[in-house]
Design a protein around this motif. Structure first.
Motif, PDB file in Angstrom:
ATOM      1  N   GLN A 259       0.820  -1.204   0.000  1.00 38.17           N
ATOM      2  CA  GLN A 259       0.000   0.000   0.000  1.00 38.17           C
ATOM      3  C   GLN A 259       0.858   1.259   0.000  1.00 38.17           C
ATOM      4  O   GLN A 259       0.508   2.253  -0.651  1.00 38.17           O
ATOM      5  CB  GLN A 259      -0.934   0.005   1.206  1.00 38.17           C
ATOM      6  N   VAL A 260       1.984   1.232   0.724  1.00 33.21           N
ATOM      7  CA  VAL A 260       2.857   2.405   0.786  1.00 33.21           C
ATOM      8  C   VAL A 260       3.450   2.702  -0.594  1.00 33.21           C
ATOM      9  O   VAL A 260       3.417   3.844  -1.074  1.00 33.21           O
ATOM     10  CB  VAL A 260       3.986   2.191   1.816  1.00 33.21           C
ATOM     11  N   VAL A 261       4.016   1.673  -1.227  1.00 36.98           N
ATOM     12  CA  VAL A 261       4.590   1.865  -2.566  1.00 36.98           C
ATOM     13  C   VAL A 261       3.502   2.297  -3.540  1.00 36.98           C
ATOM     14  O   VAL A 261       3.720   3.178  -4.382  1.00 36.98           O
ATOM     15  CB  VAL A 261       5.279   0.576  -3.046  1.00 36.98           C
ATOM     16  N   ILE A 291     -10.461   4.503  -2.300  1.00 35.34           N
ATOM     17  CA  ILE A 291     -10.736   3.277  -3.057  1.00 35.34           C
ATOM     18  C   ILE A 291     -11.155   2.139  -2.129  1.00 35.34           C
ATOM     19  O   ILE A 291     -12.174   1.475  -2.352  1.00 35.34           O
ATOM     20  CB  ILE A 291      -9.504   2.865  -3.890  1.00 35.34           C
ATOM     21  N   LEU A 292     -10.369   1.908  -1.085  1.00 34.24           N
ATOM     22  CA  LEU A 292     -10.680   0.810  -0.165  1.00 34.24           C
ATOM     23  C   LEU A 292     -12.003   1.043   0.550  1.00 34.24           C
ATOM     24  O   LEU A 292     -12.796   0.112   0.737  1.00 34.24           O
ATOM     25  CB  LEU A 292      -9.546   0.644   0.854  1.00 34.24           C
ATOM     26  N   ASN A 293     -12.271   2.282   0.959  1.00 31.24           N
ATOM     27  CA  ASN A 293     -13.535   2.598   1.612  1.00 31.24           C
ATOM     28  C   ASN A 293     -14.699   2.404   0.653  1.00 31.24           C
ATOM     29  O   ASN A 293     -15.740   1.841   1.023  1.00 31.24           O
ATOM     30  CB  ASN A 293     -13.506   4.035   2.131  1.00 31.24           C
ATOM     31  N   GLY A 294     -14.522   2.859  -0.586  1.00 27.36           N
ATOM     32  CA  GLY A 294     -15.578   2.706  -1.575  1.00 27.36           C
ATOM     33  C   GLY A 294     -15.870   1.248  -1.884  1.00 27.36           C
ATOM     34  O   GLY A 294     -17.037   0.855  -2.046  1.00 27.36           O
ATOM     35  N   LEU A 295     -14.821   0.428  -1.952  1.00 32.55           N
ATOM     36  CA  LEU A 295     -15.021  -1.000  -2.211  1.00 32.55           C
ATOM     37  C   LEU A 295     -15.818  -1.658  -1.095  1.00 32.55           C
ATOM     38  O   LEU A 295     -16.675  -2.513  -1.342  1.00 32.55           O
ATOM     39  CB  LEU A 295     -13.665  -1.698  -2.369  1.00 32.55           C
ATOM     40  N   VAL A 296     -15.537  -1.255   0.144  1.00 34.43           N
ATOM     41  CA  VAL A 296     -16.273  -1.803   1.288  1.00 34.43           C
ATOM     42  C   VAL A 296     -17.743  -1.395   1.215  1.00 34.43           C
ATOM     43  O   VAL A 296     -18.644  -2.223   1.422  1.00 34.43           O
ATOM     44  CB  VAL A 296     -15.647  -1.321   2.616  1.00 34.43           C
ATOM     45  N   LEU A 297     -17.997  -0.113   0.934  1.00 35.27           N
ATOM     46  CA  LEU A 297     -19.380   0.365   0.844  1.00 35.27           C
ATOM     47  C   LEU A 297     -20.155  -0.333  -0.271  1.00 35.27           C
ATOM     48  O   LEU A 297     -21.359  -0.547  -0.161  1.00 35.27           O
ATOM     49  CB  LEU A 297     -19.398   1.880   0.615  1.00 35.27           C
ATOM     50  N   GLN A 305      -8.863  -6.538  -2.796  1.00 32.96           N
ATOM     51  CA  GLN A 305      -8.168  -5.285  -2.518  1.00 32.96           C
ATOM     52  C   GLN A 305      -6.738  -5.289  -3.033  1.00 32.96           C
ATOM     53  O   GLN A 305      -6.293  -4.331  -3.669  1.00 32.96           O
ATOM     54  CB  GLN A 305      -8.190  -4.995  -1.012  1.00 32.96           C
ATOM     55  N   ASP A 306      -5.978  -6.368  -2.776  1.00 37.10           N
ATOM     56  CA  ASP A 306      -4.600  -6.430  -3.252  1.00 37.10           C
ATOM     57  C   ASP A 306      -4.547  -6.426  -4.772  1.00 37.10           C
ATOM     58  O   ASP A 306      -3.647  -5.822  -5.374  1.00 37.10           O
ATOM     59  CB  ASP A 306      -3.894  -7.685  -2.716  1.00 37.10           C
ATOM     60  N   ALA A 307      -5.486  -7.103  -5.406  1.00 34.63           N
ATOM     61  CA  ALA A 307      -5.523  -7.124  -6.865  1.00 34.63           C
ATOM     62  C   ALA A 307      -5.768  -5.720  -7.413  1.00 34.63           C
ATOM     63  O   ALA A 307      -5.146  -5.300  -8.402  1.00 34.63           O
ATOM     64  CB  ALA A 307      -6.603  -8.084  -7.363  1.00 34.63           C
ATOM     65  N   LEU A 312      -3.577  -0.838  -9.861  1.00 33.06           N
ATOM     66  CA  LEU A 312      -3.421   0.614  -9.823  1.00 33.06           C
ATOM     67  C   LEU A 312      -1.961   1.034  -9.960  1.00 33.06           C
ATOM     68  O   LEU A 312      -1.661   2.070 -10.557  1.00 33.06           O
ATOM     69  CB  LEU A 312      -4.009   1.175  -8.530  1.00 33.06           C
ATOM     70  N   ILE A 313      -1.035   0.245  -9.405  1.00 36.50           N
ATOM     71  CA  ILE A 313       0.386   0.557  -9.568  1.00 36.50           C
ATOM     72  C   ILE A 313       0.765   0.521 -11.045  1.00 36.50           C
ATOM     73  O   ILE A 313       1.424   1.431 -11.572  1.00 36.50           O
ATOM     74  CB  ILE A 313       1.252  -0.430  -8.768  1.00 36.50           C
ATOM     75  N   LEU A 314       0.332  -0.534 -11.744  1.00 40.72           N
ATOM     76  CA  LEU A 314       0.624  -0.635 -13.174  1.00 40.72           C
ATOM     77  C   LEU A 314      -0.046   0.500 -13.949  1.00 40.72           C
ATOM     78  O   LEU A 314       0.555   1.082 -14.866  1.00 40.72           O
ATOM     79  CB  LEU A 314       0.137  -1.988 -13.704  1.00 40.72           C
ATOM     80  N   LEU A 315      -1.286   0.819 -13.580  1.00 40.36           N
ATOM     81  CA  LEU A 315      -2.005   1.902 -14.254  1.00 40.36           C
ATOM     82  C   LEU A 315      -1.305   3.234 -14.022  1.00 40.36           C
ATOM     83  O   LEU A 315      -1.176   4.060 -14.932  1.00 40.36           O
ATOM     84  CB  LEU A 315      -3.445   1.967 -13.744  1.00 40.36           C
ATOM     85  N   ALA A 316      -0.816   3.450 -12.788  1.00 40.06           N
ATOM     86  CA  ALA A 316      -0.154   4.713 -12.466  1.00 40.06           C
ATOM     87  C   ALA A 316       1.122   4.886 -13.251  1.00 40.06           C
ATOM     88  O   ALA A 316       1.417   5.971 -13.766  1.00 40.06           O
ATOM     89  CB  ALA A 316       0.143   4.777 -10.964  1.00 40.06           C
ATOM     90  N   ILE A 317       1.910   3.818 -13.380  1.00 39.33           N
ATOM     91  CA  ILE A 317       3.158   3.898 -14.142  1.00 39.33           C
ATOM     92  C   ILE A 317       2.869   4.178 -15.605  1.00 39.33           C
ATOM     93  O   ILE A 317       3.518   5.016 -16.246  1.00 39.33           O
ATOM     94  CB  ILE A 317       3.959   2.592 -13.977  1.00 39.33           C
ATOM     95  N   THR A 318       1.851   3.498 -16.151  1.00 43.12           N
ATOM     96  CA  THR A 318       1.483   3.710 -17.556  1.00 43.12           C
ATOM     97  C   THR A 318       0.980   5.135 -17.775  1.00 43.12           C
ATOM     98  O   THR A 318       1.352   5.799 -18.743  1.00 43.12           O
ATOM     99  CB  THR A 318       0.388   2.711 -17.971  1.00 43.12           C
ATOM    100  N   THR A 319       0.149   5.610 -16.847  1.00 43.64           N
ATOM    101  CA  THR A 319      -0.392   6.964 -16.959  1.00 43.64           C
ATOM    102  C   THR A 319       0.712   8.010 -16.903  1.00 43.64           C
ATOM    103  O   THR A 319       0.695   9.006 -17.632  1.00 43.64           O
ATOM    104  CB  THR A 319      -1.414   7.230 -15.837  1.00 43.64           C
ATOM    105  N   ASP A 320       1.705   7.775 -16.047  1.00 39.78           N
ATOM    106  CA  ASP A 320       2.811   8.726 -15.917  1.00 39.78           C
ATOM    107  C   ASP A 320       3.587   8.832 -17.226  1.00 39.78           C
ATOM    108  O   ASP A 320       3.939   9.928 -17.663  1.00 39.78           O
ATOM    109  CB  ASP A 320       3.737   8.293 -14.784  1.00 39.78           C
ATOM    110  N   VAL A 321       3.831   7.686 -17.860  1.00 40.12           N
ATOM    111  CA  VAL A 321       4.557   7.693 -19.139  1.00 40.12           C
ATOM    112  C   VAL A 321       3.755   8.431 -20.207  1.00 40.12           C
ATOM    113  O   VAL A 321       4.283   9.273 -20.949  1.00 40.12           O
ATOM    114  CB  VAL A 321       4.855   6.250 -19.597  1.00 40.12           C
ATOM    115  N   LEU A 322       2.447   8.140 -20.294  1.00 35.89           N
ATOM    116  CA  LEU A 322       1.604   8.783 -21.300  1.00 35.89           C
ATOM    117  C   LEU A 322       1.491  10.283 -21.058  1.00 35.89           C
ATOM    118  O   LEU A 322       1.518  11.091 -21.998  1.00 35.89           O
ATOM    119  CB  LEU A 322       0.209   8.141 -21.297  1.00 35.89           C
TER     120      LEU A 322
END
Length: 331
Positions: A259-261, A291-297, A305-307, A312-322
């Motif tokens: 979660q920290v990374v 995100i975690l709160n919304g998933l619970v609701l 959650q881990d998935a 999201l990590i992969l999406l964030a890296i891709t978004t940063d490049v784009l």
């Protein structure tokens, strides 16, 4: 003629402002956060209730405090994935002192001291031992978990006094102490990053280590203190965690490192170093909390959650490049 030029000039100024915003490392995360808040609000009317929003902010305090420090390590071009086990060991130390001596100051000092020592070991192995940080902190992740089991014998620490728990449960003017601590540390890191030599050196070392070495910057010292900072902030976070939980379990902090990374990278700090901000780490932490709160609701099973965080990590890296390609920022 001037009237004809005015709309174009205004449009040009607006376009320039948009480009400046997109160049901010935390820009995609801020946009995504607004979209998610709107989506969860439409999906569940309880999301925007004051009590739920307070719960989100309090729940991300531990994550946010640690992310602010790990952000500096990643800006240096390194990584620290030992924070989950480090939190557990700091909480054990703080809990042991709390149950024997009580109060808040001594348990806090114990947690910070143990965290600072663990961070210093990480820093020395990386800078003096020349061992890749991913290997060092992966080893520490398991070593510290073993130390926790050895010290506690597998038993929980309970009976934490109320005066020790105040950092996790107290409020002032309706705002919880965990949130106040998070915001204060955010301000401190912003000032350090913008107005201190060490803060500027962090970006230089992570951006181009070879150039930083040629410029005579103390590369090893900068990286060492970044790891120590992580330990100190984990120590503070452990007392907040202990205050909220009221006890210390042997599995405290398990999985927190992901979660920290995720918070740092999703917030917009480049995983390769040299580009990011403290606001990016804070935004990423709040984003994960939402995100975690919304998933619970929405009733989504916790096993997803881990998935979601990994995706999201992969999406964030891709978004940063784009984003960098879109604004022409390849630095």
């Amino acid at each position: 003629m001037s009237e004809a030029r005015a709309p174009a000039e205004r449009g040009g100024a607006g376009g320039a402002a948009l480009r400046r915003f997109l160049r901010r490392p935390e820009a995609p995360a801020l946009v995504f956060l607004v979209v998610l808040i709107a989506a969860f609000t439409l999906a569940n009317d309880r999301f925007l209730q004051v009590g739920n929003l307070e719960s989100i902010l309090a729940s991300v305090a531990v994550l946010g405090v640690i992310a602010l420090a790990v952000n500096q390590v990643i800006l240096c071009g390194e990584i620290d994935i030992s924070t989950g086990s480090m939190l557990g060991l700091c909480a054990v130390a703080a809990g042991a002192v709390a149950t024997s001596a009580g109060g808040l100051l001594l348990p806090l000092l114990a947690g910070v001291a143990v965290g600072g020592l663990a961070g210093a070991v990480n820093g020395l192995l990386v800078t003096v031992g020349r061992i890749p940080s991913i290997i060092v902190t992966l080893g520490m992740l398991y070593a510290l978990r073993g130390v926790i089991l050895l010290v506690t014998g597998g038993t929980w620490i309970t009976g934490i006094p109320n005066e020790t728990r105040v950092l996790g449960t107290g409020k002032v003017l309706g705002l919880g102490y965990p949130v106040i601590v998070l915001l204060l540390l955010f301000v401190v890191m912003e000032l350090v990053s913008r107005h201190s030599t060490w803060g500027r050196n962090v970006f230089a070392v992570g951006g181009n280590r070879r150039a930083a070495r040629f410029a005579g910057l103390p590369i090893d010292r900068v990286r060492f203190f970044a790891f120590v900072l992580v330990g100190v902030f984990v120590g503070i976070a452990s007392v907040i965690y202990m205050g909220r939980a009221g006890s210390v379990q042997t599995n405290t902090g398990t999985g927190l490192e992901l979660q920290v990374v995720a918070a740092v990278v999703i917030g917009g700090t480049s995983i390769s170093g040299g580009r990011g901000s403290s606001l990016a780490a804070l935004t990423g932490a709040v984003l994960i909390g939402v995100i975690l709160n919304g998933l619970v609701l929405l009733g989504v099973p916790g096993i997803w959650q881990d998935a979601v965080l990994g995706g999201l990590i992969l999406l964030a890296i891709t978004t940063d490049v784009l984003r960098r390609r879109l604004v022409g920022d390849e630095a």
